[in-house]
Write a protein that holds these residues in place. Structure first.
Motif, PDB file in Angstrom:
ATOM      1  N   THR A  82       0.812  -1.212   0.000  1.00 57.89           N
ATOM      2  CA  THR A  82       0.000   0.000   0.000  1.00 57.89           C
ATOM      3  C   THR A  82       0.853   1.274   0.000  1.00 57.89           C
ATOM      4  O   THR A  82       0.362   2.348  -0.292  1.00 57.89           O
ATOM      5  CB  THR A  82      -0.915   0.037   1.244  1.00 57.89           C
ATOM      6  N   SER A  83       2.124   1.168   0.358  1.00 59.20           N
ATOM      7  CA  SER A  83       2.904   2.404   0.472  1.00 59.20           C
ATOM      8  C   SER A  83       4.349   2.217   0.016  1.00 59.20           C
ATOM      9  O   SER A  83       4.871   1.100  -0.013  1.00 59.20           O
ATOM     10  CB  SER A  83       2.901   2.874   1.920  1.00 59.20           C
ATOM     11  N   ASN A  84       4.979   3.364  -0.289  1.00 57.27           N
ATOM     12  CA  ASN A  84       6.390   3.344  -0.680  1.00 57.27           C
ATOM     13  C   ASN A  84       7.266   2.836   0.453  1.00 57.27           C
ATOM     14  O   ASN A  84       8.267   2.163   0.222  1.00 57.27           O
ATOM     15  CB  ASN A  84       6.852   4.751  -1.065  1.00 57.27           C
ATOM     16  N   SER A  85       6.877   3.166   1.697  1.00 59.34           N
ATOM     17  CA  SER A  85       7.736   2.743   2.812  1.00 59.34           C
ATOM     18  C   SER A  85       7.698   1.220   2.962  1.00 59.34           C
ATOM     19  O   SER A  85       8.713   0.598   3.259  1.00 59.34           O
ATOM     20  CB  SER A  85       7.349   3.441   4.110  1.00 59.34           C
ATOM     21  N   GLU A  86       6.510   0.639   2.708  1.00 63.19           N
ATOM     22  CA  GLU A  86       6.399  -0.820   2.768  1.00 63.19           C
ATOM     23  C   GLU A  86       7.283  -1.443   1.683  1.00 63.19           C
ATOM     24  O   GLU A  86       7.973  -2.437   1.905  1.00 63.19           O
ATOM     25  CB  GLU A  86       4.934  -1.191   2.513  1.00 63.19           C
ATOM     26  N   LEU A  87       7.240  -0.811   0.530  1.00 64.00           N
ATOM     27  CA  LEU A  87       8.044  -1.285  -0.597  1.00 64.00           C
ATOM     28  C   LEU A  87       9.539  -1.251  -0.251  1.00 64.00           C
ATOM     29  O   LEU A  87      10.270  -2.211  -0.485  1.00 64.00           O
ATOM     30  CB  LEU A  87       7.772  -0.396  -1.819  1.00 64.00           C
ATOM     31  N   LYS A  88       9.967  -0.138   0.366  1.00 61.45           N
ATOM     32  CA  LYS A  88      11.382   0.005   0.723  1.00 61.45           C
ATOM     33  C   LYS A  88      11.803  -1.089   1.698  1.00 61.45           C
ATOM     34  O   LYS A  88      12.851  -1.688   1.566  1.00 61.45           O
ATOM     35  CB  LYS A  88      11.631   1.370   1.389  1.00 61.45           C
ATOM     36  N   ARG A  89      10.937  -1.333   2.686  1.00 59.01           N
ATOM     37  CA  ARG A  89      11.249  -2.340   3.702  1.00 59.01           C
ATOM     38  C   ARG A  89      11.467  -3.707   3.033  1.00 59.01           C
ATOM     39  O   ARG A  89      12.382  -4.437   3.365  1.00 59.01           O
ATOM     40  CB  ARG A  89      10.075  -2.413   4.696  1.00 59.01           C
ATOM     41  N   LEU A  90      10.600  -4.001   2.070  1.00 58.12           N
ATOM     42  CA  LEU A  90      10.717  -5.286   1.387  1.00 58.12           C
ATOM     43  C   LEU A  90      11.964  -5.354   0.520  1.00 58.12           C
ATOM     44  O   LEU A  90      12.660  -6.360   0.482  1.00 58.12           O
ATOM     45  CB  LEU A  90       9.493  -5.520   0.498  1.00 58.12           C
ATOM     46  N   MET A  91      12.231  -4.251  -0.169  1.00 55.28           N
ATOM     47  CA  MET A  91      13.363  -4.247  -1.098  1.00 55.28           C
ATOM     48  C   MET A  91      14.694  -4.374  -0.361  1.00 55.28           C
ATOM     49  O   MET A  91      15.583  -5.065  -0.833  1.00 55.28           O
ATOM     50  CB  MET A  91      13.365  -2.961  -1.931  1.00 55.28           C
ATOM     51  N   VAL A  92      14.817  -3.693   0.790  1.00 52.99           N
ATOM     52  CA  VAL A  92      16.106  -3.779   1.479  1.00 52.99           C
ATOM     53  C   VAL A  92      16.330  -5.152   2.100  1.00 52.99           C
ATOM     54  O   VAL A  92      17.470  -5.507   2.394  1.00 52.99           O
ATOM     55  CB  VAL A  92      16.310  -2.696   2.574  1.00 52.99           C
ATOM     56  N   SER A  93      15.257  -5.929   2.244  1.00 56.30           N
ATOM     57  CA  SER A  93      15.480  -7.261   2.807  1.00 56.30           C
ATOM     58  C   SER A  93      15.690  -8.323   1.723  1.00 56.30           C
ATOM     59  O   SER A  93      15.665  -9.515   2.008  1.00 56.30           O
ATOM     60  CB  SER A  93      14.324  -7.653   3.731  1.00 56.30           C
ATOM     61  N   THR A  94      15.903  -7.893   0.486  1.00 60.42           N
ATOM     62  CA  THR A  94      16.247  -8.869  -0.560  1.00 60.42           C
ATOM     63  C   THR A  94      17.766  -9.054  -0.561  1.00 60.42           C
ATOM     64  O   THR A  94      18.508  -8.143  -0.209  1.00 60.42           O
ATOM     65  CB  THR A  94      15.796  -8.387  -1.951  1.00 60.42           C
ATOM     66  N   ALA A  95      18.178 -10.253  -0.977  1.00 62.67           N
ATOM     67  CA  ALA A  95      19.619 -10.558  -0.921  1.00 62.67           C
ATOM     68  C   ALA A  95      20.329 -10.134  -2.205  1.00 62.67           C
ATOM     69  O   ALA A  95      19.685  -9.915  -3.239  1.00 62.67           O
ATOM     70  CB  ALA A  95      19.802 -12.055  -0.713  1.00 62.67           C
TER      71      ALA A  95
ATOM     72  N   TYR B 211       5.301  13.809  -8.749  1.00 57.13           N
ATOM     73  CA  TYR B 211       4.503  14.859  -8.110  1.00 57.13           C
ATOM     74  C   TYR B 211       4.133  14.478  -6.690  1.00 57.13           C
ATOM     75  O   TYR B 211       4.109  15.267  -5.798  1.00 57.13           O
ATOM     76  CB  TYR B 211       3.223  15.127  -8.917  1.00 57.13           C
ATOM     77  N   ASN B 212       3.842  13.195  -6.520  1.00 56.20           N
ATOM     78  CA  ASN B 212       3.455  12.758  -5.189  1.00 56.20           C
ATOM     79  C   ASN B 212       4.483  11.769  -4.651  1.00 56.20           C
ATOM     80  O   ASN B 212       4.502  10.624  -5.024  1.00 56.20           O
ATOM     81  CB  ASN B 212       2.072  12.094  -5.264  1.00 56.20           C
ATOM     82  N   GLN B 213       5.306  12.245  -3.784  1.00 61.74           N
ATOM     83  CA  GLN B 213       6.396  11.404  -3.295  1.00 61.74           C
ATOM     84  C   GLN B 213       6.079  10.839  -1.912  1.00 61.74           C
ATOM     85  O   GLN B 213       6.974  10.343  -1.243  1.00 61.74           O
ATOM     86  CB  GLN B 213       7.682  12.234  -3.218  1.00 61.74           C
ATOM     87  N   SER B 214       4.817  10.927  -1.509  1.00 60.81           N
ATOM     88  CA  SER B 214       4.476  10.527  -0.151  1.00 60.81           C
ATOM     89  C   SER B 214       4.810   9.061   0.103  1.00 60.81           C
ATOM     90  O   SER B 214       4.557   8.202  -0.723  1.00 60.81           O
ATOM     91  CB  SER B 214       2.992  10.759   0.065  1.00 60.81           C
ATOM     92  N   ASP B 215       5.356   8.811   1.324  1.00 61.34           N
ATOM     93  CA  ASP B 215       5.693   7.445   1.680  1.00 61.34           C
ATOM     94  C   ASP B 215       4.464   6.635   2.042  1.00 61.34           C
ATOM     95  O   ASP B 215       4.525   5.430   2.183  1.00 61.34           O
ATOM     96  CB  ASP B 215       6.686   7.460   2.850  1.00 61.34           C
ATOM     97  N   ASN B 216       3.314   7.355   2.222  1.00 67.79           N
ATOM     98  CA  ASN B 216       2.092   6.638   2.593  1.00 67.79           C
ATOM     99  C   ASN B 216       1.378   6.059   1.392  1.00 67.79           C
ATOM    100  O   ASN B 216       0.352   5.421   1.514  1.00 67.79           O
ATOM    101  CB  ASN B 216       1.135   7.577   3.333  1.00 67.79           C
TER     102      ASN B 216
END
Ligand SMILES: Nc1ncnc2c1ncn2[C@@H]1O[C@H](COP(=O)(O)OP(=O)(O)OP(=O)(O)O)[C@@H](O)[C@H]1O
Length: 474
Positions: A263-276, A300-305
C-alpha cells in the motif's frame, strides 16, 4: 642435523615466534625451507572466509588415495557435502608450485561460568586448515593462489546453490528471508529449452555474462551494479519461463514482488532492502499491478504513505541498488503500449525483450523438448502454418503434450494450426467488410482481456493479503 637439534630443543610455536620477531632473516636458511599458513575456522566471532573457501575448494581436490572423508547434508541443500577428515593431506599444484593442505582439529577446554557463578569445563574442537609450501613462493601464494582459491570456491558455491523463489505469503516455515517466504524454485526452464529468437537469446546471455563479470567496471564508473530487463509479449509466450531460465543460468534467487499486496512506498522500501544480493526482483504485469498512474506518476506525489511508480523507480535506481551487489530487476507486461513513459525512458530498463508468438525456429526447440526430435517430414508444413497464424509457444506445448508419438502429436498440431488459419482467414474476410466496426470491437476485446487480468490479479492479491494476516495472527 642442526635443524633436528633445533626442533628437539625449541618447540615449534616458539621457533615461529622467534622467526617472526627476527623478521625471519637470520634463521631462515638453516630452518625448514617450508612455511605453513594456519587458517583458523574463526576470526573472533566471525567465520574466516579463507577457511570456508579452502574447505569448499579442497572438496574438488579429493583423490582416490584419501582414506577418510566426511559426508553431511544440511536441510534444503540438494547435494551431499563430502569433505576431507582431520589429519588427511591434499597436494595441489599451482603455477608449478607444490602446496600441501592439511586439516587439523585440536581439542580444547573451554571454561564457562553460569549465571550462579559456577564454572564448567567443556571440550571444544578447534578446526583449522594448514597450507605448507616452500617459503620462496610466499608472495605468489598470498597474492595469487589464495585469491584464486577464494574465486574458485565462490564459483563452486554458485554451481551448487539451490535457486529459491521468494514471495510474500508463501512461507516455508523459516524466516531467514525476513518478510519473504521461500521455496526451492525447481523450475526446469533453461535457455536450451526456451523457444525464442536465437539471436535475441544469445544477446541476452552475453548481456548477463557481461553484467556478472563487471564488478570492477561498475565500481570504476560509479554505477550501482544492477541491470533492468523489460519482458513484453502476449500471455503464454514464455516471460515467466525466461525469468526462471535466467535464475537457473545465474543461480540467482528470484523475489516475486507482488505490488498489489503493498500500500505504500515505505512498505516497498522495507521489502526491497530485505532482498539478498545476487538476486532477481520480478514485478510481473506492471501495467495492471496497481493503478500506479493515478498515484502521482512522475514525482509529483512522493508521499511514503502511498505506493507510486516514481517511488518504485526512484528506489530501484537510487539507494536500494547501491545497498547491494548484482541486482537484476525484471518487469513483465502483456501490453508495452500501456506502460508509463517513465518506465520506457532510455537508461531505465537496460534491455527490452520481446517475447513473440511461436516462430518456426522456436517450434523446433519445443519439438526437441517435448518429443525429442530434431527433424520430421511435417516440420516444413508446420513452419509455413506458423508464419501465417499467431500461436503462443504455450499453445504449441499443450498440443505437443497430447501424444508421446511424434507422428501423432505433429499430425494433430497440423490440424490445430489449420483450424486456426481457417478461423483467421474467415475473420479477415469479415474484417474487410466491417473495417470501422471491427476495429472498435477489437480494441474493446483487448481492454476486456486487460480488465479481466487486472481483476484476477486483484483477487490473487486479496488472497495473499488474507494469508499474510492469518500468518501474522498465528
Ligand atoms: N518461449 C517458450 N519456450 C518454452 N516454453 C514456453 C515458452 N512460452 C511458453 N512456454 C510454455 O508455456 C507455459 C506458460 O508460459 P509462461 O508462463 O512462461 O508464459 P508468460 O508469457 O509468462 O505468460 P503470462 O503473461 O500469462 O504470465 C510454460 O510453463 C511453458 O511450458
Amino acid at each position: 642435523e642442526v635443524q633436528n637439534m633445533i626442533n628437539q630443543l625449541i618447540p615449534k610455536a616458539l621457533q615461529e615466534k622467534i622467526l617472526s620477531k627476527l623478521g625471519g632473516l637470520i634463521l631462515m636458511g638453516s630452518l625448514s625451507p617450508n612455511v605453513t599458513l594456519v587458517v583458523d575456522e574463526y576470526k573472533g566471532l566471525s567465520i574466516n572466509e579463507i577457511f570456508e573457501a579452502s574447505e569448499i575448494y579442497l572438496r574438488t581436490k579429493i583423490t582416490p588415495s584419501i582414506e577418510r572423508l566426511k559426508v553431511s547434508k544440511v536441510p534444503r541443500e540438494k547435494n551431499l557435502s563430502v569433505t576431507i577428515n582431520k589429519g588427511e593431506k591434499i597436494i595441489d599444484v599451482f603455477e608449478g608450485i607444490q602446496l600441501i593442505w592439511e586439516v587439523i582439529c585440536i581439542e580444547d577446554q573451554k571454561t564457562s561460568f553460569d549465571y550462579e557463578g559456577y564454572f564448567s569445563n567443556e571440550k571444544v574442537e578447534r578446526k583449522s586448515i594448514e597450507l605448507s609450501f616452500n617459503r620462496k613462493h610466499k608472495e605468489i601464494v598470498l597474492n595469487s593462489y589464495l585469491p584464486y582459491v577464494l574465486e574458485r570456491s565462490k564459483a563452486i558455491k554458485a554451481e551448487n546453490k539451490a535457486v529459491k523463489l521468494f514471495s510474500l505469503g508463501s512461507f516455508s516455515g523459516d524466516y531467514e528471508g525476513g518478510p519473504w517466504g521461500s521455496v526451492n524454485l525447481d523450475h526446469p526452464s533453461t535457455f536450451e529449452t526456451l523457444a525464442m529468437d536465437s539471436t535475441l537469446k544469445e544477446e541476452l546471455i552475453d548481456d548477463l555474462d557481461r553484467f556478472v563479470r563487471r564488478r570492477e567496471f561498475y565500481r570504476r564508473v560509479g554505477k550501482a551494479w544492477k541491470r533492468g530487463y523489460l519482458l513484453y509479449g502476449p500471455p503464454g509466450t514464455g516471460k515467466s519461463s525466461l525469468i526462471a531460465a535466467m535464475a537457473n543460468y545465474l543461480k540467482f534467487h528470484i523475489y516475486d514482488l507482488e505490488l498489489t499486496c503493498l500500500t505504500s512506498n515505505s512498505e516497498l522500501k522495507r521489502l526491497m532492502v530485505s532482498t539478498a544480493n545476487r538476486s532477481i526482483i520480478v514485478i510481473e504485469d506492471i501495467d495492471c499491478s496497481v493503478e500506479l498512474e493515478n498515484r502521482g506518476v512522475g514525482g509529483y506525489n512522493q508521499s511514503d504513505n502511498q505506493l507510486t511508480l516514481s517511488g518504485l523507480l526512484n528506489f530501484i535506481d537510487g539507494l536500494w541498488s547501491s545497498c547491494g551487489d548484482e541486482r537484476i530487476v525484471v518487469f513483465t507486461t502483456n501490453h508495452k503500449e500501456r506502460l508509463d513513459p517513465a518506465l520506457l525512458r532510455p537508461g531505465r530498463m537496460d534491455m527490452h525483450i520481446h517475447m513473440s508468438y511461436c516462430t518456426p525456429c522456436g517450434f523446433k526447440t519445443l519439438a526437441l523438448n517435448y518429443l525429442g526430435i530434431c527433424n520430421h517430414i511435417l516440420f516444413s508444413e508446420i513452419g509455413m502454418l506458423l508464419s501465417d497464424v499467431e500461436i503462443t509457444p504455450a499453445e504449441i506445448a499443450e498440443e505437443l503434450m497430447k501424444s508421446e508419438e511424434a507422428d501423432i502429436a505433429l499430425a494433430r498440431l497440423v490440424e490445430f494450426l489449420q483450424k486456426k488459419k481457417k478461423a483467421k482467414d474467415g475473420e479477415s474476410k469479415f474484417e474487410g467488410g466491417n473495417e470501422v466496426d471491427e476495429e472498435g470491437t477489437k480494441s474493446e476485446e483487448t481492454n476486456e482481456g486487460g480488465e479481466k487480468k487486472a481483476n484476477r490479479k486483484k483477487r490473487k492479491a486479496e488472497r495473499r493479503k488474507c494469508f499474510l494476516q492469518q500468518k501474522t495472527r498465528r
